[in-house]
Design a protein around this motif. Structure first.
Motif, PDB file in Angstrom:
ATOM      1  N   LYS A   1       5.017   7.206   2.604  1.00  0.00           N
ATOM      2  CA  LYS A   1       4.732   8.111   1.483  1.00  0.00           C
ATOM      3  C   LYS A   1       3.690   7.528   0.537  1.00  0.00           C
ATOM      4  O   LYS A   1       2.999   8.261  -0.153  1.00  0.00           O
ATOM      5  CB  LYS A   1       6.013   8.383   0.686  1.00  0.00           C
ATOM      6  CG  LYS A   1       7.002   9.261   1.394  1.00  0.00           C
ATOM      7  CD  LYS A   1       8.252   9.422   0.544  1.00  0.00           C
ATOM      8  CE  LYS A   1       9.339  10.156   1.305  1.00  0.00           C
ATOM      9  NZ  LYS A   1      10.597  10.185   0.551  1.00  0.00           N
ATOM     10  N   HIS A   2       3.590   6.201   0.508  1.00  0.00           N
ATOM     11  CA  HIS A   2       2.722   5.548  -0.472  1.00  0.00           C
ATOM     12  C   HIS A   2       1.529   4.821   0.136  1.00  0.00           C
ATOM     13  O   HIS A   2       0.633   4.409  -0.595  1.00  0.00           O
ATOM     14  CB  HIS A   2       3.541   4.556  -1.299  1.00  0.00           C
ATOM     15  CG  HIS A   2       4.673   5.198  -2.022  1.00  0.00           C
ATOM     16  ND1 HIS A   2       4.496   5.937  -3.168  1.00  0.00           N
ATOM     17  CD2 HIS A   2       6.002   5.255  -1.750  1.00  0.00           C
ATOM     18  CE1 HIS A   2       5.658   6.406  -3.576  1.00  0.00           C
ATOM     19  NE2 HIS A   2       6.598   5.997  -2.723  1.00  0.00           N
ATOM     20  N   CYS A   3       1.519   4.640   1.457  1.00  0.00           N
ATOM     21  CA  CYS A   3       0.430   3.916   2.119  1.00  0.00           C
ATOM     22  C   CYS A   3      -0.075   4.731   3.311  1.00  0.00           C
ATOM     23  O   CYS A   3       0.727   5.160   4.141  1.00  0.00           O
ATOM     24  CB  CYS A   3       0.897   2.546   2.599  1.00  0.00           C
ATOM     25  SG  CYS A   3       1.546   1.517   1.277  1.00  0.00           S
ATOM     26  N   VAL A   4      -1.391   4.917   3.396  1.00  0.00           N
ATOM     27  CA  VAL A   4      -1.980   5.762   4.432  1.00  0.00           C
ATOM     28  C   VAL A   4      -3.025   4.956   5.208  1.00  0.00           C
ATOM     29  O   VAL A   4      -3.901   4.335   4.586  1.00  0.00           O
ATOM     30  CB  VAL A   4      -2.656   6.992   3.785  1.00  0.00           C
ATOM     31  CG1 VAL A   4      -3.302   7.874   4.831  1.00  0.00           C
ATOM     32  CG2 VAL A   4      -1.666   7.768   2.952  1.00  0.00           C
ATOM     33  N   PRO A   5      -2.980   4.965   6.542  1.00  0.00           N
ATOM     34  CA  PRO A   5      -4.040   4.281   7.302  1.00  0.00           C
ATOM     35  C   PRO A   5      -5.341   5.077   7.197  1.00  0.00           C
ATOM     36  O   PRO A   5      -5.351   6.296   7.372  1.00  0.00           O
ATOM     37  CB  PRO A   5      -3.503   4.268   8.734  1.00  0.00           C
ATOM     38  CG  PRO A   5      -2.544   5.405   8.791  1.00  0.00           C
ATOM     39  CD  PRO A   5      -1.980   5.557   7.420  1.00  0.00           C
TER      40      PRO A   5
ATOM     41  N   THR B   1      -7.436  -0.636   8.248  1.00  0.00           N
ATOM     42  CA  THR B   1      -7.539  -0.510   6.796  1.00  0.00           C
ATOM     43  C   THR B   1      -6.529   0.520   6.313  1.00  0.00           C
ATOM     44  O   THR B   1      -6.483   1.644   6.824  1.00  0.00           O
ATOM     45  CB  THR B   1      -8.966  -0.084   6.389  1.00  0.00           C
ATOM     46  OG1 THR B   1      -9.898  -1.027   6.929  1.00  0.00           O
ATOM     47  CG2 THR B   1      -9.114  -0.032   4.887  1.00  0.00           C
ATOM     48  N   VAL B   2      -5.720   0.121   5.334  1.00  0.00           N
ATOM     49  CA  VAL B   2      -4.663   0.977   4.792  1.00  0.00           C
ATOM     50  C   VAL B   2      -4.849   1.057   3.285  1.00  0.00           C
ATOM     51  O   VAL B   2      -5.104   0.045   2.631  1.00  0.00           O
ATOM     52  CB  VAL B   2      -3.264   0.396   5.120  1.00  0.00           C
ATOM     53  CG1 VAL B   2      -2.170   1.266   4.544  1.00  0.00           C
ATOM     54  CG2 VAL B   2      -3.096   0.241   6.621  1.00  0.00           C
ATOM     55  N   GLN B   3      -4.715   2.284   2.719  1.00  0.00           N
ATOM     56  CA  GLN B   3      -4.822   2.452   1.274  1.00  0.00           C
ATOM     57  C   GLN B   3      -3.477   2.851   0.706  1.00  0.00           C
ATOM     58  O   GLN B   3      -2.792   3.723   1.259  1.00  0.00           O
ATOM     59  CB  GLN B   3      -5.858   3.510   0.909  1.00  0.00           C
ATOM     60  CG  GLN B   3      -6.056   3.609  -0.588  1.00  0.00           C
ATOM     61  CD  GLN B   3      -7.244   4.447  -0.955  1.00  0.00           C
ATOM     62  OE1 GLN B   3      -7.674   5.289  -0.185  1.00  0.00           O
ATOM     63  NE2 GLN B   3      -7.780   4.204  -2.132  1.00  0.00           N
ATOM     64  N   CYS B   4      -3.111   2.200  -0.404  1.00  0.00           N
ATOM     65  CA  CYS B   4      -1.840   2.476  -1.062  1.00  0.00           C
ATOM     66  C   CYS B   4      -2.099   3.204  -2.372  1.00  0.00           C
ATOM     67  O   CYS B   4      -3.167   3.059  -2.978  1.00  0.00           O
ATOM     68  CB  CYS B   4      -1.098   1.174  -1.334  1.00  0.00           C
ATOM     69  SG  CYS B   4      -0.694   0.297   0.189  1.00  0.00           S
ATOM     70  N   ASP B   5      -1.095   3.976  -2.830  1.00  0.00           N
ATOM     71  CA  ASP B   5      -1.300   4.769  -4.047  1.00  0.00           C
ATOM     72  C   ASP B   5      -0.974   4.003  -5.327  1.00  0.00           C
ATOM     73  O   ASP B   5      -1.190   4.507  -6.417  1.00  0.00           O
ATOM     74  CB  ASP B   5      -0.529   6.083  -3.972  1.00  0.00           C
ATOM     75  CG  ASP B   5       0.966   5.894  -3.853  1.00  0.00           C
ATOM     76  OD1 ASP B   5       1.432   4.739  -3.842  1.00  0.00           O
ATOM     77  OD2 ASP B   5       1.666   6.917  -3.756  1.00  0.00           O
TER      78      ASP B   5
ATOM     79  N   ALA C   1       0.768  -1.711  -2.694  1.00  0.00           N
ATOM     80  CA  ALA C   1      -0.237  -2.535  -2.019  1.00  0.00           C
ATOM     81  C   ALA C   1       0.281  -3.961  -1.864  1.00  0.00           C
ATOM     82  O   ALA C   1       0.130  -4.591  -0.806  1.00  0.00           O
ATOM     83  CB  ALA C   1      -1.550  -2.514  -2.786  1.00  0.00           C
ATOM     84  N   THR C   2       0.916  -4.492  -2.903  1.00  0.00           N
ATOM     85  CA  THR C   2       1.499  -5.834  -2.834  1.00  0.00           C
ATOM     86  C   THR C   2       2.611  -5.883  -1.795  1.00  0.00           C
ATOM     87  O   THR C   2       2.698  -6.829  -1.006  1.00  0.00           O
ATOM     88  CB  THR C   2       2.039  -6.253  -4.213  1.00  0.00           C
ATOM     89  OG1 THR C   2       0.975  -6.187  -5.158  1.00  0.00           O
ATOM     90  CG2 THR C   2       2.616  -7.649  -4.178  1.00  0.00           C
ATOM     91  N   GLN C   3       3.449  -4.856  -1.785  1.00  0.00           N
ATOM     92  CA  GLN C   3       4.534  -4.795  -0.806  1.00  0.00           C
ATOM     93  C   GLN C   3       3.979  -4.783   0.616  1.00  0.00           C
ATOM     94  O   GLN C   3       4.484  -5.481   1.497  1.00  0.00           O
ATOM     95  CB  GLN C   3       5.374  -3.532  -1.069  1.00  0.00           C
ATOM     96  CG  GLN C   3       6.541  -3.361  -0.149  1.00  0.00           C
ATOM     97  CD  GLN C   3       7.635  -4.381  -0.407  1.00  0.00           C
ATOM     98  OE1 GLN C   3       7.710  -4.999  -1.459  1.00  0.00           O
ATOM     99  NE2 GLN C   3       8.483  -4.568   0.578  1.00  0.00           N
TER     100      GLN C   3
ATOM    101  N   GLY D   1      -5.998  -1.027  -2.756  1.00  0.00           N
ATOM    102  CA  GLY D   1      -5.177  -0.484  -3.826  1.00  0.00           C
ATOM    103  C   GLY D   1      -5.575   0.959  -4.102  1.00  0.00           C
ATOM    104  O   GLY D   1      -6.362   1.564  -3.373  1.00  0.00           O
ATOM    105  N   PRO D   2      -5.033   1.507  -5.167  1.00  0.00           N
ATOM    106  CA  PRO D   2      -5.351   2.897  -5.491  1.00  0.00           C
ATOM    107  C   PRO D   2      -6.822   3.039  -5.869  1.00  0.00           C
ATOM    108  O   PRO D   2      -7.414   2.141  -6.459  1.00  0.00           O
ATOM    109  CB  PRO D   2      -4.435   3.206  -6.675  1.00  0.00           C
ATOM    110  CG  PRO D   2      -4.100   1.885  -7.257  1.00  0.00           C
ATOM    111  CD  PRO D   2      -4.136   0.905  -6.133  1.00  0.00           C
ATOM    112  N   SER D   3      -7.386   4.176  -5.527  1.00  0.00           N
ATOM    113  CA  SER D   3      -8.787   4.409  -5.903  1.00  0.00           C
ATOM    114  C   SER D   3      -8.809   4.883  -7.339  1.00  0.00           C
ATOM    115  O   SER D   3      -7.997   5.702  -7.773  1.00  0.00           O
ATOM    116  CB  SER D   3      -9.430   5.444  -4.973  1.00  0.00           C
ATOM    117  OG  SER D   3      -8.770   6.673  -5.097  1.00  0.00           O
TER     118      SER D   3
END
Length: 185
Positions: free
Chosen positions: A104-108, A121-125, A130-132, A160-162
């Motif tokens: 739910k919080h991290c998207v490839p 590469t994965v982006q987190c909200d 991101a730390t997790q 991290g979040p954009s």
């Protein structure tokens, strides 16, 4: 033996003459072969008139239609797209691989398949997620390599979040203000 006579081998025995039933069998075999040859020639003429070449017969060959899945698998193999297709499948199954909460919080975002890179590469909200994910990255790499094959993913790059577009002034401004130098003004 005299000197004038040359040593020759004894004459070969003549094949027995075919007669009766045997003669009929030989004649029948010859007639069948001629008929088969005429039939093949007639079939080729018929196909040429239809404008077609070889046609598929009762047995499977390379000209038979194949199912969509088999055709796609053959195309992937012929083009060498096994790894990108497998990684694409992982991106589609992301929630099953990492769990619902993390998904739910991290998207490839992308996969770099260069042999020296192999980075997912994965982006987190949020920075907390991101730390997790950075803490879980070694286990996640091992899990992905179980599914995709050893060495397919070497590193997970976590973003991290954009922040979006930043103008340098922040979201709240007083009407008529000129900028940051106008604070005490």
């Amino acid at each position: 033996m005299s000197e004038n006579e040359s040593p020759q081998a004894a004459p070969a025995p003549k094949a027995p003459e075919v007669s009766g039933v045997d003669l009929a069998r030989v004649a029948l075999r010859a007639a069948k072969e001629q008929a088969r040859a005429r039939g093949a020639a007639a079939q080729q003429k018929k196909q040429a008139r239809r404008g077609g070449g070889l046609r598929s017969g009762a047995h499977a060959d390379g000209r038979d239609p194949v199912g969509l899945g088999a055709a796609i698998n053959r195309l992937i193999t012929e083009r060498g797209w096994e790894t990108p297709a497998a990684v694409g499948g992982v991106m589609g199954r992301w929630p099953q691989i990492v769990g619902e909460d993390l998904a739910k919080h991290c998207v490839p975002l992308k996969y770099d398949e260069a042999p020296e890179e192999r980075v997912l590469t994965v982006q987190c909200d949020s920075t907390a997620w991101a730390t997790q994910l950075r803490l879980l990255a070694p286990r996640l790499v091992a899990r992905l390599n179980e599914d995709l094959g050893h060495g397919t993913v070497r590193v997970i790059k976590v973003l991290g979040p954009s922040a979006g577009l930043r103008r340098g002034y922040g979201p709240l401004r007083a009407p008529g203000s000129v900028g940051p130098g106008d604070t005490y003004g």
